[in-house]
Design a protein around this motif. Structure first.
Motif, short mmCIF file in Angstrom:
data_model
loop_
_atom_site.label_atom_id
_atom_site.label_comp_id
_atom_site.label_asym_id
_atom_site.label_seq_id
_atom_site.Cartn_x
_atom_site.Cartn_y
_atom_site.Cartn_z
N TYR A 31 0.81 -1.23 0.00
CA TYR A 31 0.00 0.00 0.00
C TYR A 31 0.84 1.27 0.00
N LEU A 32 2.09 1.18 0.42
CA LEU A 32 2.96 2.35 0.42
C LEU A 32 3.88 2.32 -0.79
N GLY A 33 4.42 1.15 -1.03
CA GLY A 33 5.33 0.96 -2.16
C GLY A 33 6.77 1.28 -1.80
N PRO A 34 7.71 0.66 -2.50
CA PRO A 34 9.12 0.87 -2.17
C PRO A 34 9.60 2.29 -2.42
N ALA A 35 9.15 2.94 -3.46
CA ALA A 35 9.63 4.29 -3.76
C ALA A 35 9.25 5.27 -2.66
N VAL A 36 8.02 5.20 -2.18
CA VAL A 36 7.58 6.10 -1.12
C VAL A 36 8.35 5.81 0.17
N PHE A 37 8.53 4.53 0.49
CA PHE A 37 9.26 4.17 1.70
C PHE A 37 10.71 4.67 1.62
N LEU A 38 11.34 4.46 0.48
CA LEU A 38 12.71 4.95 0.30
C LEU A 38 12.79 6.47 0.43
N ARG A 39 11.80 7.18 -0.10
CA ARG A 39 11.80 8.65 0.01
C ARG A 39 11.67 9.10 1.46
N LEU A 40 10.79 8.44 2.21
CA LEU A 40 10.62 8.88 3.60
C LEU A 40 11.87 8.58 4.41
N VAL A 41 12.53 7.47 4.13
CA VAL A 41 13.78 7.16 4.82
C VAL A 41 14.87 8.16 4.41
N ALA A 42 14.92 8.51 3.13
CA ALA A 42 15.91 9.47 2.65
C ALA A 42 15.70 10.84 3.30
N ARG A 43 14.44 11.27 3.44
CA ARG A 43 14.16 12.56 4.10
C ARG A 43 14.67 12.54 5.54
N ALA A 44 14.38 11.43 6.23
CA ALA A 44 14.81 11.31 7.62
C ALA A 44 16.34 11.28 7.71
N ALA A 45 16.98 10.56 6.81
CA ALA A 45 18.45 10.46 6.82
C ALA A 45 19.09 11.81 6.51
N ALA A 46 18.47 12.60 5.66
CA ALA A 46 19.02 13.92 5.34
C ALA A 46 19.03 14.82 6.57
N LEU A 47 18.09 14.62 7.48
CA LEU A 47 18.04 15.40 8.72
C LEU A 47 19.02 14.88 9.76
N ASN A 48 19.52 13.66 9.53
CA ASN A 48 20.42 13.00 10.49
C ASN A 48 21.59 12.39 9.73
N PRO A 49 22.39 13.22 9.08
CA PRO A 49 23.47 12.68 8.24
C PRO A 49 24.46 11.84 9.06
N GLY A 50 24.90 10.77 8.44
CA GLY A 50 25.91 9.92 9.07
C GLY A 50 25.40 8.89 10.03
N VAL A 51 24.10 8.89 10.33
CA VAL A 51 23.56 7.89 11.25
C VAL A 51 23.32 6.60 10.48
N PRO A 52 23.98 5.52 10.87
CA PRO A 52 23.78 4.25 10.16
C PRO A 52 22.33 3.77 10.32
N HIS A 53 21.79 3.25 9.24
CA HIS A 53 20.42 2.73 9.31
C HIS A 53 20.21 1.67 8.23
N LEU A 54 19.26 0.82 8.49
CA LEU A 54 18.84 -0.18 7.52
C LEU A 54 17.34 -0.03 7.35
N ALA A 55 16.90 0.25 6.13
CA ALA A 55 15.47 0.36 5.84
C ALA A 55 14.96 -1.03 5.45
N VAL A 56 13.90 -1.48 6.12
CA VAL A 56 13.33 -2.80 5.88
C VAL A 56 11.86 -2.64 5.52
N LEU A 57 11.50 -3.05 4.31
CA LEU A 57 10.12 -2.94 3.84
C LEU A 57 9.43 -4.29 3.98
N ASP A 58 8.31 -4.30 4.68
CA ASP A 58 7.51 -5.52 4.85
C ASP A 58 6.58 -5.66 3.66
#
Length: 130
Positions: A31-58
């Motif tokens: 219902y969200l799709g990979p592109a939208v999920f990747l965009r929301l993670v990218a927005r969050a990462a841009a606010l927190n540069p350098g913080v390691p993260h793994l995005a996991v889509l169910d």
């Protein structure tokens, strides 16, 4: 478990250099799709540069969405192992250097917390210290 960019940004900010896994809601691949999920993670990462993260889509039991997620660049996807195409998606994940998870990792549902309040932020911090 994050439901939007603000929650993902809060998780990244609280995690700091230790990093964090950002897990989507159940079945969000459909219902969200990979592109939208990747965009929301990218927005969050841009606010927190350098913080390691793994995005996991169910992706629940939807192999097509899991394959789309891998093609979009997600490095980890959850797919129900009872799905008849699980082995094929596992092969595609291995080829892409990604992980296919047969079960959701344990997660704190940030949709149940008010991260604007100290109590919600404290619960998130306690979870991340575990």
């Amino acid at each position: 478990m994050v439901h939007g960019a603000a929650q993902a940004a809060a998780a990244l900010a609280a995690a700091g250099p230790a990093g964090v896994t950002l897990l989507s809601a159940r079945g969000a691949g459909a219902y969200l799709g990979p592109a939208v999920f990747l965009r929301l993670v990218a927005r969050a990462a841009a606010l927190n540069p350098g913080v390691p993260h793994l995005a996991v889509l169910d992706c629940a039991d939807a192999p097509g969405f899991a394959l789309a997620a891998l093609r979009a660049g997600l490095r980890a996807v959850v797919l129900d192992p009872a799905c008849p195409a699980f082995a094929a998606v596992a092969a595609a994940a291995a080829e892409a250097g990604a992980r296919l998870l047969s079960a959701r990792p344990e997660a704190l549902d940030l949709g149940r917390l008010d991260l604007r309040r100290p109590g919600g932020r404290a619960q998130l911090a306690a979870w991340l210290r575990r």
